[in-house]
Write an enzyme that holds these catalytic residues in place. Structure first.
Site, PDB file in Angstrom:
ATOM      1  N   ARG A 160      -1.155  -7.580   1.261  1.00  0.00           N
ATOM      2  CA  ARG A 160      -0.742  -8.772   0.511  1.00  0.00           C
ATOM      3  C   ARG A 160      -0.738 -10.016   1.403  1.00  0.00           C
ATOM      4  O   ARG A 160      -1.204 -11.084   1.008  1.00  0.00           O
ATOM      5  CB  ARG A 160       0.634  -8.520  -0.108  1.00  0.00           C
ATOM      6  CG  ARG A 160       0.654  -7.369  -1.100  1.00  0.00           C
ATOM      7  CD  ARG A 160       2.059  -6.894  -1.433  1.00  0.00           C
ATOM      8  NE  ARG A 160       2.829  -7.948  -2.085  1.00  0.00           N
ATOM      9  CZ  ARG A 160       4.141  -7.862  -2.326  1.00  0.00           C
ATOM     10  NH1 ARG A 160       4.819  -6.777  -1.929  1.00  0.00           N
ATOM     11  NH2 ARG A 160       4.764  -8.844  -2.937  1.00  0.00           N
TER      12      ARG A 160
ATOM     13  N   LEU B  83       5.275   2.419   0.238  1.00  0.00           N
ATOM     14  CA  LEU B  83       4.564   1.515  -0.666  1.00  0.00           C
ATOM     15  C   LEU B  83       5.581   0.534  -1.222  1.00  0.00           C
ATOM     16  O   LEU B  83       6.731   0.899  -1.487  1.00  0.00           O
ATOM     17  CB  LEU B  83       3.919   2.292  -1.822  1.00  0.00           C
ATOM     18  CG  LEU B  83       2.797   3.289  -1.471  1.00  0.00           C
ATOM     19  CD1 LEU B  83       2.298   3.979  -2.740  1.00  0.00           C
ATOM     20  CD2 LEU B  83       1.644   2.591  -0.769  1.00  0.00           C
ATOM     21  N   ASP B  84       5.165  -0.723  -1.406  1.00  0.00           N
ATOM     22  CA  ASP B  84       6.063  -1.711  -1.974  1.00  0.00           C
ATOM     23  C   ASP B  84       6.487  -1.286  -3.383  1.00  0.00           C
ATOM     24  O   ASP B  84       5.789  -0.509  -4.051  1.00  0.00           O
ATOM     25  CB  ASP B  84       5.385  -3.088  -2.037  1.00  0.00           C
ATOM     26  CG  ASP B  84       4.950  -3.568  -0.666  1.00  0.00           C
ATOM     27  OD1 ASP B  84       5.583  -3.168   0.325  1.00  0.00           O
ATOM     28  OD2 ASP B  84       3.976  -4.337  -0.591  1.00  0.00           O
ATOM     29  N   LYS B  85       7.586  -1.828  -3.848  1.00  0.00           N
ATOM     30  CA  LYS B  85       8.154  -1.445  -5.149  1.00  0.00           C
ATOM     31  C   LYS B  85       7.113  -1.444  -6.269  1.00  0.00           C
ATOM     32  O   LYS B  85       7.030  -0.500  -7.049  1.00  0.00           O
ATOM     33  CB  LYS B  85       9.299  -2.405  -5.508  1.00  0.00           C
ATOM     34  CG  LYS B  85       9.897  -2.178  -6.885  1.00  0.00           C
ATOM     35  CD  LYS B  85      10.927  -3.246  -7.219  1.00  0.00           C
ATOM     36  CE  LYS B  85      11.419  -3.089  -8.639  1.00  0.00           C
ATOM     37  NZ  LYS B  85      12.337  -4.194  -9.040  1.00  0.00           N
TER      38      LYS B  85
END
Length: 312
Positions: free
Chosen positions: A240, A137-139
């Site tokens: 995104r 998962l992205d930050k």
């Protein structure tokens, strides 16, 4: 200290790697193939480095499993929000701001550092004592993330993602109001040609990889929309990039939206890995977890609902 396993073949001819994978259920086949190639397998006292070698009844096999090498990272006592855990796997609710894997600029304070402290007796994945990050998962994306604690679990979970049997659902708030109630976004994604920190829609012939995202509207909020996304593939920044491509970027996305303010203090993009369903690597039972929605996401929805009520 290495572990020696001695076996006598008691059945008909079979490929060496297949025979060992069948006999040793807690060691993945890819790990067995790696051990064969590294000279850690003997057949009738002779080192055998061919995974395709046929073994037959009466053959004696010795498999040497070296001690897992420690990962050169420090364990850190970082609190974890555990949604599910057993001896094979761990499912966490990741908070915003937590980087999953060490990288330049983030060599500590990551989820991997936290996992090394939480699981101090990891048996080793691919010969290295480490937690198996199966998907990332992205930050600043919150929510459910699965981690393999054994080699077998790592291989099994990866296979589920590749076969698209694992189900990953996200909640996201986007700018704008899509004309239809649901849809499918099918654009290949690759590294941005100018900005290497970004991803972009890139044709397959130029290095892009197939990426498919399904979406369904849960709530219309004026000029904003709450959407449930389901991943068919799992490319970096997929939701995104895809949302921005169709003209509805994720609210608060610092990279792929135009920087419009929504009037709520968000830690990053309003994107949450909400639900994760996968098959247990040993029992084959289905496990489904739902990650509680973070307070900032809930506040954003409340603010947008109040605006609609006030304007009507």
């Amino acid at each position: 200290m290495q572990t020696d396993i001695n076996l006598e073949v008691l059945e008909n001819s079979a490929r060496l790697d297949r025979y060992l994978a069948q006999e040793l259920s807690d060691v993945s086949r890819s790990r067995i193939q790696q051990l064969i190639e590294q000279g850690n397998v003997q057949v009738n006292g002779q080192v055998c480095t061919s995974k395709k070698e046929n073994v037959k009844i009466g053959d004696r096999i010795t498999l040497q499993i070296p001690e897992a090498q420690p990962l050169e990272l420090q364990a850190e006592n970082i609190p974890l929000d555990i949604l599910y855990e057993d001896e094979q796997l761990l499912i966490l609710n990741k908070p915003a701001g937590l980087v999953v894997h060490p990288a330049p600029g983030h060599y500590d304070g990551t989820l991997v550092n936290a996992l090394l402290a939480h699981c101090p007796n990891l048996p080793g994945i691919g010969g290295v004592q480490r937690p198996g990050i199966v998907h990332r998962l992205d930050k600043d994306t919150t929510g459910a993330i699965a981690i393999a604690k054994t080699d077998i679990a790592y291989q099994h979970l990866q296979a589920q993602l590749q076969a698209k049997t694992a189900r990953r659902e996200y909640l996201g708030v986007v700018y704008g109001a899509p004309k239809t109630e649901s849809g499918k976004i099918d654009f290949p994604i690759g590294r941005h040609p100018q900005d290497r920190k970004k991803m972009a829609v890139i044709p397959v012939e130029q290095g892009g990889r197939t990426a498919v995202t399904h979406w369904h509207i849960l709530e219309r909020l004026g000029n904003y929309t709450l959407i449930k996304f389901q991943l068919e593939t799992g490319r970096t920044h997929q939701i995104r990039v895809h949302s921005a491509k169709i003209g509805h970027p994720i609210v608060g996305d610092p990279v792929y939206s135009s920087g419009r303010s929504v009037g709520v203090n968000l830690p990053g993009q309003a994107l949450h890995a909400w639900r994760l369903k996968l098959q247990h690597p040993i029992s084959q039972d289905w496990i489904e977890v739902t990650a509680p929605i973070p307070q900032t996401f809930t506040t954003l929805l409340e603010v947008l609902r109040r605006r609609i009520a006030f304007s009507s």
